[in-house]
Scaffold this active site. Sequence first.
Site, PDB file in Angstrom:
ATOM      1  N   ASP A  15       0.781  -1.246   0.000  1.00 52.14           N
ATOM      2  CA  ASP A  15       0.000   0.000   0.000  1.00 52.14           C
ATOM      3  C   ASP A  15       0.814   1.298   0.000  1.00 52.14           C
ATOM      4  O   ASP A  15       0.484   2.238   0.750  1.00 52.14           O
ATOM      5  CB  ASP A  15      -0.952   0.019   1.208  1.00 52.14           C
ATOM      6  CG  ASP A  15      -1.999  -1.098   1.172  1.00 52.14           C
ATOM      7  OD1 ASP A  15      -2.003  -1.891   0.213  1.00 52.14           O
ATOM      8  OD2 ASP A  15      -2.810  -1.179   2.118  1.00 52.14           O
ATOM      9  N   ASP A  53      -4.537  -0.776  -1.896  1.00 47.51           N
ATOM     10  CA  ASP A  53      -5.814  -0.587  -1.213  1.00 47.51           C
ATOM     11  C   ASP A  53      -6.762   0.058  -2.239  1.00 47.51           C
ATOM     12  O   ASP A  53      -6.390   1.054  -2.879  1.00 47.51           O
ATOM     13  CB  ASP A  53      -5.570   0.350  -0.009  1.00 47.51           C
ATOM     14  CG  ASP A  53      -6.491   0.103   1.166  1.00 47.51           C
ATOM     15  OD1 ASP A  53      -6.811  -1.065   1.462  1.00 47.51           O
ATOM     16  OD2 ASP A  53      -6.896   1.101   1.816  1.00 47.51           O
ATOM     17  N   HIS A  55     -10.708   0.905  -2.684  1.00 47.55           N
ATOM     18  CA  HIS A  55     -12.078   0.935  -2.173  1.00 47.55           C
ATOM     19  C   HIS A  55     -13.050   1.627  -3.134  1.00 47.55           C
ATOM     20  O   HIS A  55     -12.714   2.680  -3.689  1.00 47.55           O
ATOM     21  CB  HIS A  55     -12.135   1.711  -0.848  1.00 47.55           C
ATOM     22  CG  HIS A  55     -11.245   1.159   0.221  1.00 47.55           C
ATOM     23  ND1 HIS A  55     -11.275  -0.154   0.629  1.00 47.55           N
ATOM     24  CD2 HIS A  55     -10.308   1.768   1.007  1.00 47.55           C
ATOM     25  CE1 HIS A  55     -10.396  -0.332   1.601  1.00 47.55           C
ATOM     26  NE2 HIS A  55      -9.781   0.814   1.849  1.00 47.55           N
ATOM     27  N   HIS A  59     -17.287   3.287   0.713  1.00 44.80           N
ATOM     28  CA  HIS A  59     -16.910   2.006   1.340  1.00 44.80           C
ATOM     29  C   HIS A  59     -17.285   1.979   2.827  1.00 44.80           C
ATOM     30  O   HIS A  59     -17.249   3.014   3.505  1.00 44.80           O
ATOM     31  CB  HIS A  59     -15.401   1.792   1.182  1.00 44.80           C
ATOM     32  CG  HIS A  59     -14.932   0.429   1.572  1.00 44.80           C
ATOM     33  ND1 HIS A  59     -14.237   0.186   2.734  1.00 44.80           N
ATOM     34  CD2 HIS A  59     -15.083  -0.766   0.957  1.00 44.80           C
ATOM     35  CE1 HIS A  59     -13.968  -1.110   2.800  1.00 44.80           C
ATOM     36  NE2 HIS A  59     -14.464  -1.714   1.742  1.00 44.80           N
ATOM     37  N   HIS A  88     -10.442   7.143   1.663  1.00 44.11           N
ATOM     38  CA  HIS A  88      -9.075   7.006   1.156  1.00 44.11           C
ATOM     39  C   HIS A  88      -9.029   5.933   0.074  1.00 44.11           C
ATOM     40  O   HIS A  88      -9.876   5.034   0.051  1.00 44.11           O
ATOM     41  CB  HIS A  88      -8.103   6.639   2.293  1.00 44.11           C
ATOM     42  CG  HIS A  88      -8.373   5.277   2.868  1.00 44.11           C
ATOM     43  ND1 HIS A  88      -9.345   5.048   3.809  1.00 44.11           N
ATOM     44  CD2 HIS A  88      -7.825   4.077   2.603  1.00 44.11           C
ATOM     45  CE1 HIS A  88      -9.382   3.765   4.100  1.00 44.11           C
ATOM     46  NE2 HIS A  88      -8.473   3.134   3.387  1.00 44.11           N
ATOM     47  N   LYS A 113      -7.122  -4.900  -2.948  1.00 37.07           N
ATOM     48  CA  LYS A 113      -7.882  -5.409  -1.798  1.00 37.07           C
ATOM     49  C   LYS A 113      -8.788  -4.314  -1.268  1.00 37.07           C
ATOM     50  O   LYS A 113      -8.528  -3.131  -1.486  1.00 37.07           O
ATOM     51  CB  LYS A 113      -6.919  -5.900  -0.712  1.00 37.07           C
ATOM     52  CG  LYS A 113      -6.016  -4.803  -0.193  1.00 37.07           C
ATOM     53  CD  LYS A 113      -5.003  -5.354   0.772  1.00 37.07           C
ATOM     54  CE  LYS A 113      -4.110  -4.261   1.320  1.00 37.07           C
ATOM     55  NZ  LYS A 113      -4.815  -3.180   2.030  1.00 37.07           N
ATOM     56  N   CYS A 158      -1.938  -2.765   7.651  1.00 43.46           N
ATOM     57  CA  CYS A 158      -1.880  -3.688   6.514  1.00 43.46           C
ATOM     58  C   CYS A 158      -0.606  -4.525   6.476  1.00 43.46           C
ATOM     59  O   CYS A 158      -0.646  -5.695   6.082  1.00 43.46           O
ATOM     60  CB  CYS A 158      -2.131  -2.929   5.222  1.00 43.46           C
ATOM     61  SG  CYS A 158      -3.853  -2.340   5.145  1.00 43.46           S
TER      62      CYS A 158
HETATM   63  C1  VGL Z   1      -4.592   0.743   5.711  1.00 45.41           C
HETATM   64  C2  VGL Z   1      -6.155   1.699   7.085  1.00 45.41           C
HETATM   65  C3  VGL Z   1      -7.106   1.589   6.105  1.00 45.41           C
HETATM   66  C4  VGL Z   1      -3.165   0.304   5.522  1.00 45.41           C
HETATM   67  C5  VGL Z   1      -5.524   0.619   4.714  1.00 45.41           C
HETATM   68  O1  VGL Z   1      -2.710   0.201   4.362  1.00 45.41           O
HETATM   69  O2  VGL Z   1      -2.489   0.046   6.550  1.00 45.41           O
HETATM   70  N1  VGL Z   1      -4.907   1.262   6.888  1.00 45.41           N
HETATM   71  N2  VGL Z   1      -6.784   1.050   4.918  1.00 45.41           N
HETATM   72 ZN    ZN Z   2      -8.223   1.114   3.336  1.00 45.11          ZN
END
Ligand code: VGL
Ligand code: ZN
Length: 208
Positions: A15, A53, A55, A59, A88, A113, A158
């Site tokens: 990510d 990431d 979404h 979401h 995000h 994801k 993550c």
């Molecule tokens: C993440 C919060 C929400 C991450 C992703 O990549 O750690 N954290 N979505």
């Molecule tokens: Zn996220």
Amino acid sequence: MNTTLGDDDLLLVIDVQNDFCAGGALAVPDADAVVPVINRLTERFDHVVLTQDWHPAGHSSFAKSHPGSAAFEAINMPYGPQTLWPDHCVQGTIGAEFHSQLETKRAELVIRKGFRAGIDSYSAFFENDRRTSTGLSGYLRERGFNRIFLAGLATDYCVYYSALDARRLGFDSVVIEAGCRAINLAGSLDAAWSAMADLGVQRLGDLS
Ligand code: VGL
Ligand code: ZN
């Protein structure tokens, strides 16, 4: 730890997207510092996989989808507890793109994801119900990888869930600390390191 890298070692980059970096919607402190570190790591590995990431708008992990709740609060979802986040990494937005300086061309797979509206996915392997598979485990197994090195964002979300799942699935799992930065909500970073240690995830300062 044997840090000689071979054909069965993989770098899994978690990510490294604009929304988690400086100026992003869910900026992780000092996140941009991981980019040169990960670029250097990428050169060392024969195989690299990235996660993204990803979404849909609205979401269920977004605080705005839950009137009366605020970002960084935890709520109960049908699949268990869920921290709420600012909007995000919305599909197709600049925020969801990889950091512009991240070296991505040698990535052999990009795994997305968090694309199901009703469930979040911290881990690269399983969504937050801990059962719905992203398919990554089968991919890595079929390709014969044994050891997964992880770096990226965020250490305590993550990266943490992905490293733990890699271990649970039977891979050797190594988190490279120099290539990670944390969100650190209410002690989440310490909790993550201790849970990873308990499950046999290895912690490596850096690859020398
Ligand atoms: C993440 C919060 C929400 C991450 C992703 O990549 O750690 N954290 N979505
Ligand atoms: Zn996220």
